[in-house]
Design a protein around this motif. Structure first.
Motif, PDB file in Angstrom:
ATOM      1  N   GLU A 111       0.830  -1.209   0.000  1.00 55.79           N
ATOM      2  CA  GLU A 111       0.000   0.000   0.000  1.00 55.79           C
ATOM      3  C   GLU A 111       0.861   1.254   0.000  1.00 55.79           C
ATOM      4  OE1 GLU A 111      -4.104  -1.330   2.299  1.00 55.79           O
ATOM      5  OE2 GLU A 111      -2.310  -0.930   3.501  1.00 55.79           O
ATOM      6  N   LYS A 112       1.970   1.202   0.724  1.00 54.41           N
ATOM      7  CA  LYS A 112       2.876   2.356   0.750  1.00 54.41           C
ATOM      8  C   LYS A 112       3.451   2.629  -0.641  1.00 54.41           C
ATOM      9  CE  LYS A 112       4.382   1.988   5.560  1.00 54.41           C
ATOM     10  NZ  LYS A 112       5.487   1.633   6.462  1.00 54.41           N
ATOM     11  N   LYS A 113       3.827   1.552  -1.349  1.00 51.03           N
ATOM     12  CA  LYS A 113       4.382   1.720  -2.700  1.00 51.03           C
ATOM     13  C   LYS A 113       3.342   2.324  -3.642  1.00 51.03           C
ATOM     14  CE  LYS A 113       7.757  -2.027  -2.387  1.00 51.03           C
ATOM     15  NZ  LYS A 113       8.050  -3.405  -2.742  1.00 51.03           N
ATOM     16  N   ILE A 114       2.107   1.815  -3.551  1.00 53.97           N
ATOM     17  CA  ILE A 114       1.021   2.331  -4.410  1.00 53.97           C
ATOM     18  C   ILE A 114       0.777   3.805  -4.104  1.00 53.97           C
ATOM     19  CG2 ILE A 114      -1.444   2.159  -4.887  1.00 53.97           C
ATOM     20  CD1 ILE A 114      -1.157  -0.883  -4.392  1.00 53.97           C
ATOM     21  N   ARG A 115       0.743   4.114  -2.815  1.00 53.20           N
ATOM     22  CA  ARG A 115       0.494   5.487  -2.380  1.00 53.20           C
ATOM     23  C   ARG A 115       1.574   6.427  -2.895  1.00 53.20           C
ATOM     24  NH1 ARG A 115       1.245   8.220   2.869  1.00 53.20           N
ATOM     25  NH2 ARG A 115      -0.496   9.643   3.134  1.00 53.20           N
ATOM     26  N   GLU A 116       2.832   6.015  -2.777  1.00 50.93           N
ATOM     27  CA  GLU A 116       3.944   6.830  -3.259  1.00 50.93           C
ATOM     28  C   GLU A 116       3.892   7.002  -4.771  1.00 50.93           C
ATOM     29  OE1 GLU A 116       7.623   5.189  -1.766  1.00 50.93           O
ATOM     30  OE2 GLU A 116       6.933   5.377   0.304  1.00 50.93           O
ATOM     31  N   ALA A 117       3.501   5.938  -5.479  1.00 51.34           N
ATOM     32  CA  ALA A 117       3.408   6.019  -6.943  1.00 51.34           C
ATOM     33  C   ALA A 117       2.333   7.029  -7.339  1.00 51.34           C
ATOM     34  CB  ALA A 117       3.095   4.643  -7.523  1.00 51.34           C
ATOM     35  N   ILE A 118       1.200   6.977  -6.643  1.00 45.72           N
ATOM     36  CA  ILE A 118       0.098   7.912  -6.957  1.00 45.72           C
ATOM     37  C   ILE A 118       0.532   9.340  -6.665  1.00 45.72           C
ATOM     38  CG2 ILE A 118      -2.214   8.629  -6.238  1.00 45.72           C
ATOM     39  CD1 ILE A 118      -2.839   5.631  -5.807  1.00 45.72           C
ATOM     40  N   SER A 120       3.553  10.593  -6.538  1.00 45.68           N
ATOM     41  CA  SER A 120       4.572  11.067  -7.490  1.00 45.68           C
ATOM     42  C   SER A 120       3.932  11.368  -8.841  1.00 45.68           C
ATOM     43  CB  SER A 120       5.696  10.047  -7.633  1.00 45.68           C
ATOM     44  OG  SER A 120       5.218   8.871  -8.240  1.00 45.68           O
ATOM     45  N   GLN A 121       2.944  10.554  -9.230  1.00 45.65           N
ATOM     46  CA  GLN A 121       2.257  10.791 -10.506  1.00 45.65           C
ATOM     47  C   GLN A 121       1.536  12.143 -10.460  1.00 45.65           C
ATOM     48  OE1 GLN A 121      -0.583   7.770 -11.496  1.00 45.65           O
ATOM     49  NE2 GLN A 121      -1.029   8.635 -13.501  1.00 45.65           N
ATOM     50  N   TYR A 122       0.853  12.421  -9.339  1.00 50.83           N
ATOM     51  CA  TYR A 122       0.150  13.694  -9.216  1.00 50.83           C
ATOM     52  C   TYR A 122       1.117  14.869  -9.199  1.00 50.83           C
ATOM     53  CZ  TYR A 122      -4.592  11.976  -8.653  1.00 50.83           C
ATOM     54  OH  TYR A 122      -5.815  11.430  -8.877  1.00 50.83           O
ATOM     55  N   SER A 123       2.236  14.707  -8.522  1.00 47.48           N
ATOM     56  CA  SER A 123       3.194  15.815  -8.481  1.00 47.48           C
ATOM     57  C   SER A 123       3.760  16.071  -9.876  1.00 47.48           C
ATOM     58  CB  SER A 123       4.309  15.531  -7.478  1.00 47.48           C
ATOM     59  OG  SER A 123       5.099  14.450  -7.915  1.00 47.48           O
ATOM     60  N   GLN A 124       3.988  15.001 -10.687  1.00 47.09           N
ATOM     61  CA  GLN A 124       4.460  15.186 -12.060  1.00 47.09           C
ATOM     62  C   GLN A 124       3.402  15.878 -12.899  1.00 47.09           C
ATOM     63  OE1 GLN A 124       5.533  11.291 -13.425  1.00 47.09           O
ATOM     64  NE2 GLN A 124       7.457  11.239 -12.280  1.00 47.09           N
ATOM     65  N   LEU A 125       2.135  15.475 -12.713  1.00 46.42           N
ATOM     66  CA  LEU A 125       1.048  16.104 -13.464  1.00 46.42           C
ATOM     67  C   LEU A 125       0.972  17.588 -13.158  1.00 46.42           C
ATOM     68  CD1 LEU A 125      -1.928  13.565 -13.318  1.00 46.42           C
ATOM     69  CD2 LEU A 125      -0.733  14.361 -15.331  1.00 46.42           C
ATOM     70  N   SER A 126       1.038  17.941 -11.881  1.00 45.82           N
ATOM     71  CA  SER A 126       0.923  19.349 -11.539  1.00 45.82           C
ATOM     72  C   SER A 126       2.122  20.131 -12.051  1.00 45.82           C
ATOM     73  CB  SER A 126       0.756  19.541 -10.030  1.00 45.82           C
ATOM     74  OG  SER A 126       1.882  19.018  -9.356  1.00 45.82           O
ATOM     75  N   ASP A 127       3.327  19.512 -12.074  1.00 39.32           N
ATOM     76  CA  ASP A 127       4.497  20.179 -12.649  1.00 39.32           C
ATOM     77  C   ASP A 127       4.297  20.408 -14.139  1.00 39.32           C
ATOM     78  OD1 ASP A 127       5.653  20.194 -10.195  1.00 39.32           O
ATOM     79  OD2 ASP A 127       7.005  18.490 -10.573  1.00 39.32           O
ATOM     80  N   ASN A 128       3.789  19.381 -14.833  1.00 39.38           N
ATOM     81  CA  ASN A 128       3.550  19.485 -16.279  1.00 39.38           C
ATOM     82  C   ASN A 128       2.502  20.546 -16.583  1.00 39.38           C
ATOM     83  OD1 ASN A 128       5.408  17.512 -16.834  1.00 39.38           O
ATOM     84  ND2 ASN A 128       3.909  15.851 -17.019  1.00 39.38           N
ATOM     85  N   GLU A 129       1.450  20.574 -15.770  1.00 40.19           N
ATOM     86  CA  GLU A 129       0.399  21.578 -15.990  1.00 40.19           C
ATOM     87  C   GLU A 129       0.955  22.976 -15.828  1.00 40.19           C
ATOM     88  OE1 GLU A 129      -2.685  20.516 -13.270  1.00 40.19           O
ATOM     89  OE2 GLU A 129      -3.326  18.806 -14.448  1.00 40.19           O
ATOM     90  N   ALA A 130       1.814  23.164 -14.819  1.00 35.89           N
ATOM     91  CA  ALA A 130       2.426  24.478 -14.601  1.00 35.89           C
ATOM     92  C   ALA A 130       3.284  24.860 -15.800  1.00 35.89           C
ATOM     93  CB  ALA A 130       3.252  24.463 -13.322  1.00 35.89           C
ATOM     94  N   ASP A 131       4.037  23.885 -16.340  1.00 34.25           N
ATOM     95  CA  ASP A 131       4.870  24.157 -17.510  1.00 34.25           C
ATOM     96  C   ASP A 131       4.004  24.511 -18.713  1.00 34.25           C
ATOM     97  OD1 ASP A 131       7.069  23.626 -15.978  1.00 34.25           O
ATOM     98  OD2 ASP A 131       7.341  21.562 -16.725  1.00 34.25           O
ATOM     99  N   GLN A 132       2.904  23.791 -18.874  1.00 32.82           N
ATOM    100  CA  GLN A 132       2.031  24.021 -20.032  1.00 32.82           C
ATOM    101  C   GLN A 132       1.349  25.384 -19.951  1.00 32.82           C
ATOM    102  OE1 GLN A 132      -0.613  20.688 -20.146  1.00 32.82           O
ATOM    103  NE2 GLN A 132       0.934  19.295 -20.981  1.00 32.82           N
ATOM    104  N   GLU A 133       1.084  25.848 -18.751  1.00 36.91           N
ATOM    105  CA  GLU A 133       0.463  27.166 -18.620  1.00 36.91           C
ATOM    106  C   GLU A 133       1.400  28.255 -19.107  1.00 36.91           C
ATOM    107  OE1 GLU A 133      -0.779  27.727 -14.586  1.00 36.91           O
ATOM    108  OE2 GLU A 133      -2.377  26.247 -14.747  1.00 36.91           O
ATOM    109  N   ASN A 134       2.699  28.054 -18.896  1.00 36.60           N
ATOM    110  CA  ASN A 134       3.686  29.052 -19.307  1.00 36.60           C
ATOM    111  C   ASN A 134       3.914  29.045 -20.809  1.00 36.60           C
ATOM    112  OD1 ASN A 134       4.008  29.776 -16.652  1.00 36.60           O
ATOM    113  ND2 ASN A 134       5.742  28.398 -16.316  1.00 36.60           N
TER     114      ASN A 134
END
Length: 201
Positions: A111-118, A120-134
């Motif tokens: 469960e810890k591995k799944i949680r960390e994967a989720i 990290s995926q969300y943090s990458q998405l939010s980073d990508n969204e921030a880049d795309q806004e610029n």
């Protein structure tokens, strides 16, 4: 209440006799005050007011004695019901809250591995969204830009401008009307003057 009355009333009658007053009349008044759901301070004030009618000295001492005897002669389950209920409810609420905060779920390794994967995926998405806004995206025929906020702001600006123009027109018209009315008054005055002058001739 019966136990309290059995213990308290004879004592109160003796107390009132020692104060050289009618225990039949004042005893029922005092019992009524004590049995009311007023606060202790309100009861104390009421008793002091009542005792001041027939006692000249040590009123607060007598009141304290009466209140203490009343409290000691009451059965335990009768001690302020409202306060006891509130205390019980407050205790239950606090216990339930402390249980909720202290029980902490332990995750398994999987469960810890799944949680960390989720996460990290969300943090990458939010980073990508921030880049795309610029980065300005080229307009695509499939995507339509949401212009609701711009449309609302433009409509509001247009309404304000229209209202401003209408107000300006009304102001000018009112000014013209006042000028016309003033001119009409002047014309009437002139006409009257000329009519008076003609009559005098």
């Amino acid at each position: 209440m019966a136990a309290a009355v059995c213990d308290f009333e004879p004592w109160l009658n003796d107390k009132l006799k020692s104060l050289k007053t009618d225990e039949g009349v004042f005893g029922s008044y005092i019992s009524g005050i004590l049995e009311s759901e007023d606060s202790i301070d309100d009861k104390r004030d009421a008793l002091e007011g009542l005792l001041s009618e027939f006692v000249e000295r040590d009123i607060s001492t007598h009141v304290t004695e009466i209140l203490e005897k009343w409290e000691s002669s009451r059965p335990l389950e009768e001690v302020p019901k409202g306060a006891a209920d509130v205390d019980i409810q407050l205790t239950k609420i606090l216990e339930s809250q402390s249980l909720a905060t202290t029980t902490r779920r332990e995750y398994t390794d999987e469960e810890k591995k799944i949680r960390e994967a989720i996460l990290s995926q969300y943090s990458q998405l939010s980073d990508n969204e921030a880049d795309q806004e610029n980065v300005e995206e080229p307009e695509s025929s499939d995507l339509v830009k949401n212009t609701n906020a711009l449309d609302v702001a433009a409509a509001a600006r247009e309404r304000r401008e229209q209202a401003r123009q209408d107000a300006q027109r009304k102001k000018e018209k009112d000014k013209e009307d006042r000028e016309k009315q003033k001119q009409l008054k002047e014309d009437k005055k002139e006409k009257r003057k000329t009519q008076k002058g003609e009559r005098k001739r």
